[in-house]
Motif scaffolding. Structure first.
Motif, mmCIF file in Angstrom:
data_model
loop_
_atom_site.group_PDB
_atom_site.id
_atom_site.type_symbol
_atom_site.label_atom_id
_atom_site.label_comp_id
_atom_site.label_asym_id
_atom_site.label_seq_id
_atom_site.Cartn_x
_atom_site.Cartn_y
_atom_site.Cartn_z
ATOM 1 N N THR A 8 0.840 -1.187 0.000
ATOM 2 C CA THR A 8 0.000 0.000 0.000
ATOM 3 C C THR A 8 0.879 1.242 0.000
ATOM 4 O OG1 THR A 8 -1.674 -1.200 1.249
ATOM 5 C CG2 THR A 8 -1.872 1.191 1.209
ATOM 6 N N VAL A 9 0.557 2.178 -0.883
ATOM 7 C CA VAL A 9 1.292 3.440 -0.991
ATOM 8 C C VAL A 9 0.290 4.571 -0.785
ATOM 9 C CG1 VAL A 9 2.758 4.884 -2.466
ATOM 10 C CG2 VAL A 9 2.860 2.382 -2.674
ATOM 11 N N ILE A 49 2.448 8.181 -8.971
ATOM 12 C CA ILE A 49 2.048 6.770 -9.029
ATOM 13 C C ILE A 49 3.045 5.973 -9.860
ATOM 14 C CG2 ILE A 49 0.300 5.190 -9.981
ATOM 15 C CD1 ILE A 49 -1.826 7.257 -9.038
ATOM 16 N N HIS A 50 3.429 6.504 -11.017
ATOM 17 C CA HIS A 50 4.411 5.808 -11.862
ATOM 18 C C HIS A 50 5.754 5.690 -11.150
ATOM 19 C CE1 HIS A 50 1.957 6.881 -15.702
ATOM 20 N NE2 HIS A 50 1.516 5.782 -15.123
ATOM 21 N N ALA A 51 6.168 6.733 -10.431
ATOM 22 C CA ALA A 51 7.435 6.688 -9.686
ATOM 23 C C ALA A 51 7.396 5.624 -8.589
ATOM 24 C CB ALA A 51 7.743 8.057 -9.093
ATOM 25 N N ALA A 52 6.194 5.336 -8.078
ATOM 26 C CA ALA A 52 6.033 4.312 -7.043
ATOM 27 C C ALA A 52 5.889 2.908 -7.640
ATOM 28 C CB ALA A 52 4.810 4.634 -6.183
ATOM 29 N N GLY A 53 5.933 2.814 -8.977
ATOM 30 C CA GLY A 53 5.825 1.519 -9.633
ATOM 31 C C GLY A 53 4.404 1.094 -9.949
ATOM 32 N N GLY A 54 3.478 2.036 -9.902
ATOM 33 C CA GLY A 54 2.087 1.703 -10.166
ATOM 34 C C GLY A 54 1.573 2.313 -11.448
ATOM 35 N N SER A 55 0.272 2.185 -11.634
ATOM 36 C CA SER A 55 -0.431 2.779 -12.770
ATOM 37 C C SER A 55 -1.765 3.304 -12.235
ATOM 38 C CB SER A 55 -0.679 1.742 -13.861
ATOM 39 O OG SER A 55 -1.653 0.799 -13.422
ATOM 40 N N VAL A 97 -6.161 16.477 -5.060
ATOM 41 C CA VAL A 97 -6.448 15.051 -5.072
ATOM 42 C C VAL A 97 -5.364 14.325 -4.300
ATOM 43 C CG1 VAL A 97 -5.272 14.714 -7.315
ATOM 44 C CG2 VAL A 97 -6.921 13.015 -6.527
ATOM 45 N N GLU A 98 -5.788 13.371 -3.468
ATOM 46 C CA GLU A 98 -4.840 12.463 -2.821
ATOM 47 C C GLU A 98 -5.294 11.035 -3.101
ATOM 48 O OE1 GLU A 98 -4.929 13.597 1.356
ATOM 49 O OE2 GLU A 98 -6.355 11.999 1.772
ATOM 50 N N ALA A 99 -4.356 10.106 -3.058
ATOM 51 C CA ALA A 99 -4.678 8.738 -3.456
ATOM 52 C C ALA A 99 -4.024 7.718 -2.543
ATOM 53 C CB ALA A 99 -4.202 8.491 -4.890
ATOM 54 N N ILE A 100 -4.648 6.552 -2.507
ATOM 55 C CA ILE A 100 -4.050 5.356 -1.929
ATOM 56 C C ILE A 100 -3.985 4.355 -3.073
ATOM 57 C CG2 ILE A 100 -4.269 3.492 -0.249
ATOM 58 C CD1 ILE A 100 -5.971 5.452 1.450
ATOM 59 N N ILE A 101 -2.785 3.799 -3.285
ATOM 60 C CA ILE A 101 -2.615 2.813 -4.349
ATOM 61 C C ILE A 101 -2.066 1.520 -3.749
ATOM 62 C CG2 ILE A 101 -2.230 4.604 -6.084
ATOM 63 C CD1 ILE A 101 0.743 3.776 -6.117
ATOM 64 N N VAL A 102 -2.229 0.440 -4.475
ATOM 65 C CA VAL A 102 -1.628 -0.829 -4.111
ATOM 66 C C VAL A 102 -0.830 -1.308 -5.305
ATOM 67 C CG1 VAL A 102 -2.032 -3.220 -3.420
ATOM 68 C CG2 VAL A 102 -3.461 -1.397 -2.471
ATOM 69 N N VAL A 103 0.462 -1.584 -5.070
ATOM 70 C CA VAL A 103 1.352 -2.053 -6.145
ATOM 71 C C VAL A 103 1.943 -3.404 -5.774
ATOM 72 C CG1 VAL A 103 1.908 0.220 -7.024
ATOM 73 C CG2 VAL A 103 3.303 -0.732 -5.214
#
Length: 128
Positions: A29-30, A65-71, A122-128
């Protein structure tokens, strides 16, 4: 990444491009900090126009998001902040265009002010 969308008729249906809830079985989780419509080169708002600020804020978020390895498919939760809820339609329109389905969970909050007099964040939570 596999996302399971939670949808129940016992709660109100989504009134925009988002899901009631999202479950992600595995991953890291990021948590992304909020992004406003700043031009990365100048540090200034891209425009006084709300839609242009929304687009730039999403572009900034996408770069992180891309820098964190996600999309964009990695997003499981968005929190949107607007200084005028009347811009809700503009935000929904841009989000519908940029964010792939199934849509993430989302909250939208009207706030009295944002940094640099931005109209949107905008803020986000992503899962990579």
């Amino acid at each position: 990444m596999s996302k399971q969308i939670i949808q129940t008729d016992k709660a109100p249906a989504a009134i925009g491009p988002y899901s009631q809830a999202v479950v992600v079985p595995v991953g890291s989780t990021v948590y992304l900090s909020g992004q406003i419509g700043l031009d990365p080169a100048t540090g200034d708002l891209v425009s006084e126009n709300c839609e242009e600020q929304v687009r730039q804020a999403f572009a900034n978020m996408t770069a992180i998001i891309h820098a964190a390895g996600g999309s964009l498919n990695s997003i499981v939760k968005l929190t949107l902040f607007v200084t005028d809820i009347r811009n809700f339609g503009i935000v929904n329109s841009v989000m519908s265009e940029l964010i792939p389905q199934p849509f993430p969970a989302r909250s939208t909050v009207e706030v009295s002010a944002l940094p640099k007099n931005a109209q949107f964040e905008v803020e986000a939570i992503i899962v990579v």
